[in-house]
Design a protein around this motif. Sequence first.
Motif, short mmCIF file in Angstrom:
data_model
loop_
_atom_site.label_atom_id
_atom_site.label_comp_id
_atom_site.label_asym_id
_atom_site.label_seq_id
_atom_site.Cartn_x
_atom_site.Cartn_y
_atom_site.Cartn_z
N LYS A 9 0.83 -1.21 0.00
CA LYS A 9 0.00 0.00 0.00
C LYS A 9 0.86 1.26 0.00
CE LYS A 9 -4.06 -1.82 2.40
NZ LYS A 9 -4.82 -1.78 3.66
N ARG A 10 1.89 1.25 0.84
CA ARG A 10 2.75 2.43 0.94
C ARG A 10 3.42 2.72 -0.41
NH1 ARG A 10 8.17 2.95 1.57
NH2 ARG A 10 8.50 0.77 2.16
N GLN A 11 3.89 1.66 -1.07
CA GLN A 11 4.68 1.87 -2.28
C GLN A 11 3.84 2.00 -3.55
OE1 GLN A 11 8.84 0.05 -2.11
NE2 GLN A 11 7.50 -1.66 -1.60
N ASP A 14 -2.31 4.76 -4.54
CA ASP A 14 -2.67 6.18 -4.43
C ASP A 14 -4.09 6.34 -4.95
OD1 ASP A 14 -2.58 8.89 -3.99
OD2 ASP A 14 -1.40 9.34 -5.79
N PRO A 15 -5.05 5.77 -4.19
CA PRO A 15 -6.43 5.69 -4.69
C PRO A 15 -7.14 7.03 -4.78
CG PRO A 15 -6.31 4.89 -2.43
CD PRO A 15 -4.89 5.12 -2.89
N ASP A 16 -6.69 8.00 -3.97
CA ASP A 16 -7.46 9.24 -3.89
C ASP A 16 -7.07 10.27 -4.92
OD1 ASP A 16 -8.89 8.16 -1.81
OD2 ASP A 16 -7.41 8.83 -0.34
N SER A 50 -9.21 1.71 -6.01
CA SER A 50 -9.45 1.39 -4.61
C SER A 50 -8.68 0.13 -4.20
CB SER A 50 -10.94 1.17 -4.37
OG SER A 50 -11.34 -0.02 -5.01
N TRP A 51 -8.45 -0.01 -2.90
CA TRP A 51 -7.82 -1.22 -2.38
C TRP A 51 -8.68 -2.45 -2.70
CZ3 TRP A 51 -3.49 -3.31 -1.49
CH2 TRP A 51 -3.34 -4.39 -0.62
N ALA A 52 -9.99 -2.29 -2.65
CA ALA A 52 -10.89 -3.40 -2.98
C ALA A 52 -10.64 -3.89 -4.41
CB ALA A 52 -12.34 -2.98 -2.81
N THR A 83 0.33 5.25 -12.57
CA THR A 83 1.40 6.20 -12.91
C THR A 83 2.73 5.50 -12.69
OG1 THR A 83 0.06 8.09 -12.19
CG2 THR A 83 2.43 8.45 -12.40
N GLU A 84 3.58 5.53 -13.71
CA GLU A 84 4.90 4.90 -13.60
C GLU A 84 5.97 5.97 -13.37
OE1 GLU A 84 5.02 1.19 -16.45
OE2 GLU A 84 4.03 2.88 -17.44
N CYS A 85 6.78 5.69 -12.37
CA CYS A 85 7.88 6.59 -12.04
C CYS A 85 9.20 5.91 -12.40
CB CYS A 85 7.87 6.90 -10.54
SG CYS A 85 6.32 7.62 -9.97
#
Length: 125
Positions: A9-11, A14-16, A50-52, A83-85
Amino acid sequence: RKPSAEEFKRQHMDPDSPPNSRPTYCNRMMRRQGMTKGSCKRVNTFVHESWATVKAICSQRQMTCKTTRRNNCHKSSSTLHITECRLKGSSKYPNCDYTTTDSQKHIIIACDGNPYVPVHFDASE
Ligand code: CPA
């Protein structure tokens, strides 16, 4: 340390925020999410769903992972907003400088544990 859903989730989540091609997105997010400490992480993908939605991929098509020979990878049946970084060749630690590319692709993630949840981002295509 074993990779966990919290690390995923941290890495990668970015759902919002909507898909975002503002050139500063990756520089800001890679730093904020702790991926520029000690060294600059070279490639990292953020998923704007979303995480779901992402968790549900663990029950979608199973396949061999692209980056290891493990068989616990799953490919999303739909395309997702990502998004790819990517670290620029000219970047010098501690000034981690990334290109930001947003797209809509299928993602391949590894799932593990009980409950069986996302722990590793394998690839997008
Ligand atoms: P991460 O998801 O943190 O491939 C190396 C990293 O680059 C990887 O990191 C994701 C990222 N990447 C990306 N977008 C791409 C390409 C690469 O974001 N397009 O990995 C987390 C942890 O998972 C690591 O400690 C290694 C471990 N791991 C690797 N394969 C695994 C598997 N099949 N099952 C469980 N854990 C696995």
